[in-house]
Design an enzyme around this catalytic site. Structure first.
Site, PDB file in Angstrom:
ATOM      1  N   ARG A 197     -15.836 -18.580 -63.509  1.00  0.00           N
ATOM      2  CA  ARG A 197     -16.008 -19.647 -62.538  1.00  0.00           C
ATOM      3  C   ARG A 197     -17.034 -19.114 -61.553  1.00  0.00           C
ATOM      4  O   ARG A 197     -16.813 -18.116 -60.881  1.00  0.00           O
ATOM      5  CB  ARG A 197     -14.675 -19.975 -61.871  1.00  0.00           C
ATOM      6  CG  ARG A 197     -14.772 -21.047 -60.759  1.00  0.00           C
ATOM      7  CD  ARG A 197     -14.919 -20.374 -59.425  1.00  0.00           C
ATOM      8  NE  ARG A 197     -14.806 -21.285 -58.291  1.00  0.00           N
ATOM      9  CZ  ARG A 197     -15.088 -20.952 -57.052  1.00  0.00           C
ATOM     10  NH1 ARG A 197     -15.505 -19.715 -56.775  1.00  0.00           N
ATOM     11  NH2 ARG A 197     -14.957 -21.803 -56.081  1.00  0.00           N
ATOM     12  N   ASP A 199     -19.224 -19.046 -58.294  1.00  0.00           N
ATOM     13  CA  ASP A 199     -19.080 -19.508 -56.920  1.00  0.00           C
ATOM     14  C   ASP A 199     -20.429 -19.920 -56.325  1.00  0.00           C
ATOM     15  O   ASP A 199     -21.454 -19.272 -56.568  1.00  0.00           O
ATOM     16  CB  ASP A 199     -18.475 -18.364 -56.089  1.00  0.00           C
ATOM     17  CG  ASP A 199     -18.115 -18.772 -54.685  1.00  0.00           C
ATOM     18  OD1 ASP A 199     -17.288 -19.690 -54.526  1.00  0.00           O
ATOM     19  OD2 ASP A 199     -18.647 -18.169 -53.734  1.00  0.00           O
ATOM     20  N   GLU A 239     -19.072 -24.087 -59.603  1.00  0.00           N
ATOM     21  CA  GLU A 239     -18.681 -24.748 -58.370  1.00  0.00           C
ATOM     22  C   GLU A 239     -19.928 -25.442 -57.829  1.00  0.00           C
ATOM     23  O   GLU A 239     -20.799 -24.809 -57.230  1.00  0.00           O
ATOM     24  CB  GLU A 239     -18.152 -23.745 -57.345  1.00  0.00           C
ATOM     25  CG  GLU A 239     -17.671 -24.431 -56.067  1.00  0.00           C
ATOM     26  CD  GLU A 239     -17.494 -23.478 -54.898  1.00  0.00           C
ATOM     27  OE1 GLU A 239     -16.591 -23.723 -54.084  1.00  0.00           O
ATOM     28  OE2 GLU A 239     -18.260 -22.491 -54.800  1.00  0.00           O
ATOM     29  N   ASP A 307      -9.254 -24.476 -50.762  1.00  0.00           N
ATOM     30  CA  ASP A 307     -10.011 -24.752 -49.546  1.00  0.00           C
ATOM     31  C   ASP A 307      -9.527 -26.064 -48.931  1.00  0.00           C
ATOM     32  O   ASP A 307      -8.563 -26.674 -49.400  1.00  0.00           O
ATOM     33  CB  ASP A 307     -11.505 -24.836 -49.859  1.00  0.00           C
ATOM     34  CG  ASP A 307     -12.090 -23.500 -50.280  1.00  0.00           C
ATOM     35  OD1 ASP A 307     -11.618 -22.467 -49.774  1.00  0.00           O
ATOM     36  OD2 ASP A 307     -13.019 -23.492 -51.108  1.00  0.00           O
TER      37      ASP A 307
END
Length: 542
Positions: A197, A199, A239, A307
């Protein structure tokens, strides 16, 4: 050709620090994740995403990495990681790890050498300026950082940091930085991870482009090819919080030779607008605006992450509408973007609405992601600052410290939620595992059923207008025809009786999953009923 596994994946997101502590030091660890993988498998997930566990000062939940090639001692060591990978392989679970290379910690050896010696080769790993240049980039965390530039007093130059001042940005136009990133990826791929994943992708790509490195595709394709060289079924999950038209370039065009998966931030915001309005229109509008994915790529959908709920793509009026519905107190909001709350508190602890939200998630085109604890309806801790409110330890049992750790309470990485309707004595895995019809029972049933509905991951979708604005309905079909799946969700707190298209249930239908036991649709039936906040997943019979 068989579609890649990620087209129909169900992902479970784990924060290692707050998941399970096996050595009693108050911090979750990799051994704890390994010990609970059977729980993840029972939930029905076939992939886990591990948030950062690398060596770190831990000033940003581990996203401030000081060594990409080691495990932070608080979380274990590489042997623990190898054992976790072996257990995951035995259970048929793929593992994604975070690739956090938009920036490093200011304690990373690269940056320390860069500030100690302006002639160091690592100086060019970062972005410097004699004066704080004007830039279109604003600080990610308004109110916490006044600028994206901080003065290095030793050299008299400023270094850039889109995030915190202790997270200096790497210069992705520098080939040496690229090579170091490749080394990091190769290291973890050889240890068996299914992929990464990645960022803060748009900031990485923008910096690469600013350095004269060419198009977005060029940089993304390099990363994708590296993964494929090491693992034919490897995946890059990006992301990317973008406007709809921008998603296509990150997938790499019609051939899908870029990122294999992208988090669908755009749709996520409209899910909550639909829930607030009890109307299907916002979701359908967002889906219409999004580009179709190339055949070997996929969106990832979710309800909540680690988040705040970022509502930045909504209009001011729409954002205010969502906030009034789900975060009426200003203390519940963060950075002007949205609520800093977990899913269950957002929905007032109403389990009907939480189940419905999950049914909506599972009904959407793309791969669903569930964040640890949301499957049992964990709460949040508004006494903690900023995003820490949604990062409490996992609630495994009604025992001390929620079964998360045997450490003294003052040694825990973060306090457990002990009071109120979401306290661990009421909300925990052990209790819900023994209760038929619990939220855990329902969500795990959804995940397992959804995994078997390959039409949603791989087939064709058609939105149906069933005559009620509160009813969201999709009809999915196999690419070559054949079986169909009908997903119906009632977003309103009132019963709905809806008319179906002529002939859809000409042979009758069977409920695959539903909020309650409904009357079986008879052949040729033109209407069906849904409870308030009800949902029905049906297979039309031929």
């Amino acid at each position: 050709m068989r579609p890649p596994w990620w087209r129909n994946a169900c992902i479970y997101a784990i924060d290692v620090a707050t998941f399970c502590d096996t050595n009693g030091d108050g911090w979750g660890d990799l051994a704890g994740v390994r010990s609970r993988l059977d729980y993840v498998a029972g939930l029905g997930a076939n992939c886990v995403w591990l948030l950062p566990f690398y060596r770190t000062p831990y000033r940003d939940n581990g996203y401030d990495v000081s060594d990409y090639l080691s495990v932070d001692p608080r979380f274990g060591d590489l042997a623990d990681f190898a054992e976790l990978m072996a257990e995951a392989d035995d259970l048929g679970i793929r593992v994604l790890v975070d690739l956090v290379v938009q920036h490093t910690s200011d304690r990373h050896p690269w940056f320390r050498q860069a500030v100690e010696d302006a002639r160091s080769p690592y100086r060019d790993f970062y972005i410097w300026a004699d004066t704080p240049d004007d830039t279109s980039v604003s600080p990610i965390f308004p109110g916490e950082e006044d600028s994206v530039w901080t003065l290095d007093e030793r050299s008299g130059q400023y270094y850039r940091h889109v995030f915190y001042h202790h997270e200096p940005d790497l210069d992705h136009s520098n080939p040496k930085v690229r090579r170091e990133i490749e080394r990091v990826m190769e290291f973890w791929l050889r240890l068996g991870v299914a992929g990464f994943r990645v960022d803060a992708v748009p900031y990485m790509v923008e910096q690469a482009e600013n350095g004269g490195d060419g198009s977005t595709d060029h940089y993304i394709n390099d990363l994708s090819r590296l993964v494929r060289r090491h693992r034919s079924d490897g995946v890059l999950l990006a992301e990317t919080d973008l406007a709809p038209k921008e998603y296509a370039s990150y997938f790499g065009g019609p051939d899908g030779d870029g990122f294999h998966m992208q988090f669908n931030f755009y749709l996520n915001q409209y899910i909550f607008l639909s829930l607030a309005r009890q109307s299907r229109e916002p979701i359908l509008r967002a889906l219409d605006e999004l580009p179709e994915v190339p055949i070997d790529t996929q969106y990832v959908n979710w309800l909540r992450n680690h988040d705040e709920l970022d509502l930045g793509r909504l209009t001011d009026a729409e954002r205010a509408e969502v906030n009034r519905a789900f975060a009426p107190d200003r203390s519940m909001l963060l950075y002007g973007r949205g609520p800093r709350r977990r899913l269950a508190p957002l929905l007032d602890g109403d389990e009907r609405r939480v189940q419905l939200a999950y049914s909506v998630l599972m009904s959407l085109p793309g791969a669903p992601m569930v964040r640890y604890g949301d499957e049992i309806g964990m709460g949040d801790d508004m006494s903690l600052p900023d995003r820490l409110s949604v990062r409490a330890p996992m609630q495994w049992s009604p025992e001390r410290n929620a079964g998360f750790s045997g450490a003294a309470a003052d040694r825990l990485v973060r306090p457990v939620i002990s009071d109120g309707p979401f306290g661990f004595e009421r909300v925990n895995v052990l209790r819900q595992q023994t209760e038929t019809g619990s939220l855990l029972d329902r969500v795990s049933g959804m995940v397992r059923t959804r995994r078997g509905l390959r039409q949603i991951g791989n087939g064709r979708r058609r939105a149906l207008d069933l005559g009620r604005d509160s009813v969201l309905a999709f009809l999915y079909s196999d690419p070559g025809g054949g079986e169909q799946i009908l997903m119906i969700n009632n977003l309103a707190d009132e019963e709905a009786v809806v008319s179906l298209p002529d002939g859809l249930l000409r042979g009758g239908g069977v409920d695959l999953f539903a909020d309650a036991a409904y009357e079986k649709p008879a052949p040729g039936r033109a209407s069906i009923r849904l409870n308030p906040y009800g949902y029905r997943w049906l297979r039309p019979l031929i």
